[in-house]
Scaffold this motif. Sequence first.
Motif, PDB file in Angstrom:
ATOM      1  N   THR A 114       0.852  -5.496  11.151  1.00 17.52           N
ATOM      2  CA  THR A 114       0.939  -4.263  11.950  1.00 17.52           C
ATOM      3  C   THR A 114       0.965  -4.324  13.614  1.00 17.52           C
ATOM      4  OG1 THR A 114      -0.609  -3.378  10.412  1.00 17.52           O
ATOM      5  CG2 THR A 114      -0.199  -2.013  11.961  1.00 17.52           C
ATOM      6  N   GLU A 125       5.750  -1.432   3.681  1.00 13.12           N
ATOM      7  CA  GLU A 125       5.251  -1.782   2.469  1.00 13.12           C
ATOM      8  C   GLU A 125       5.544  -2.714   1.131  1.00 13.12           C
ATOM      9  OE1 GLU A 125       1.785  -1.364  -0.362  1.00 13.12           O
ATOM     10  OE2 GLU A 125       1.909  -0.842   1.623  1.00 13.12           O
ATOM     11  N   GLN A 126       6.740  -2.481   1.138  1.00 18.93           N
ATOM     12  CA  GLN A 126       7.372  -3.277   0.138  1.00 18.93           C
ATOM     13  C   GLN A 126       7.690  -4.890   0.796  1.00 18.93           C
ATOM     14  OE1 GLN A 126       8.439  -2.675  -2.713  1.00 18.93           O
ATOM     15  NE2 GLN A 126       9.385  -4.763  -3.082  1.00 18.93           N
ATOM     16  N   ARG A 128       5.178  -6.338   2.610  1.00 17.33           N
ATOM     17  CA  ARG A 128       3.992  -6.791   2.350  1.00 17.33           C
ATOM     18  C   ARG A 128       3.525  -7.219   0.824  1.00 17.33           C
ATOM     19  NH1 ARG A 128       0.015  -4.053   6.597  1.00 17.33           N
ATOM     20  NH2 ARG A 128       1.641  -3.526   8.225  1.00 17.33           N
ATOM     21  N   ARG A 129       4.126  -6.498  -0.270  1.00 20.29           N
ATOM     22  CA  ARG A 129       3.907  -6.655  -1.570  1.00 20.29           C
ATOM     23  C   ARG A 129       4.854  -8.023  -1.671  1.00 20.29           C
ATOM     24  NH1 ARG A 129       1.793  -3.012  -4.736  1.00 20.29           N
ATOM     25  NH2 ARG A 129       1.427  -1.050  -3.834  1.00 20.29           N
ATOM     26  N   PRO A 156      -1.130   1.213   7.613  1.00 22.99           N
ATOM     27  CA  PRO A 156      -0.926   0.763   6.262  1.00 22.99           C
ATOM     28  C   PRO A 156      -1.876  -0.391   5.669  1.00 22.99           C
ATOM     29  CG  PRO A 156       0.326  -0.323   7.811  1.00 22.99           C
ATOM     30  CD  PRO A 156      -0.390   0.600   8.556  1.00 22.99           C
ATOM     31  N   LEU A 157      -1.904  -0.475   4.302  1.00 22.14           N
ATOM     32  CA  LEU A 157      -2.635  -1.344   3.467  1.00 22.14           C
ATOM     33  C   LEU A 157      -2.262  -2.814   3.918  1.00 22.14           C
ATOM     34  CD1 LEU A 157      -2.740   0.084  -0.006  1.00 22.14           C
ATOM     35  CD2 LEU A 157      -4.558  -0.010   1.687  1.00 22.14           C
ATOM     36  N   HIS A 162      -3.093  -6.736  -1.464  1.00 16.35           N
ATOM     37  CA  HIS A 162      -2.223  -7.201  -2.487  1.00 16.35           C
ATOM     38  C   HIS A 162      -2.394  -8.556  -3.277  1.00 16.35           C
ATOM     39  CE1 HIS A 162      -0.106  -3.389  -1.291  1.00 16.35           C
ATOM     40  NE2 HIS A 162       0.305  -3.829  -0.320  1.00 16.35           N
TER      41      HIS A 162
END
Length: 198
Positions: A114, A125-126, A128-129, A156-157, A162
Amino acid sequence: RAMEMMSYQAARGLPEHRQAGADWVSRPGFEVTAEQVTLSSGAHHGVLVVLAAVTRPGDYILCDSLTYPGIRSLARLLGLRLEGLARDADGPLPEAFEEACRAHDVKAIYLCPTQHNPTSITMPEQRRRELALVAQRHGVAIAEDDTFAHLDADEPLPVSSHAPELGYYVVGLSKTVAAGLRSGFIVAPETAQGRLGN
């Protein structure tokens, strides 16, 4: 209370300080308890503590090919072999991460997802996953420097959310709150807390 402050403190920090850290980093989808938090003297020190806990001299660690230059000094200090990963506009490529894990016994990956230093991008996000999935497949610890998360309106998370069993989430206060406030927090798996406090 005065006598308590005069004696040696717990290596991971006082309970009320760890609770403050938990409150600082928690958000919907990433709820943190004081038991998961260890205090550090800023984010740089936090990353050092994490890498010292999950690696030994000679181990391989990975990072973005464009990254915070301090990670090189930490790798040198700990005798680690540091390899940069190919990237695109969203950050390190999952396939490059996968390839590096197949080529070496990788122990950790350093990420700044971030407001990335030095590009200032925020990893989607994608991505990161996808990176978390590769870490899980190969048992690679995630040393996540998310100091600038509070400066992002969406916050964002973390990648660590994850893969919580592998995630070491590090934040510092000096770059976002006050330059002289050399304090930080490490959120780590409960099974790792003993290693961080030694």
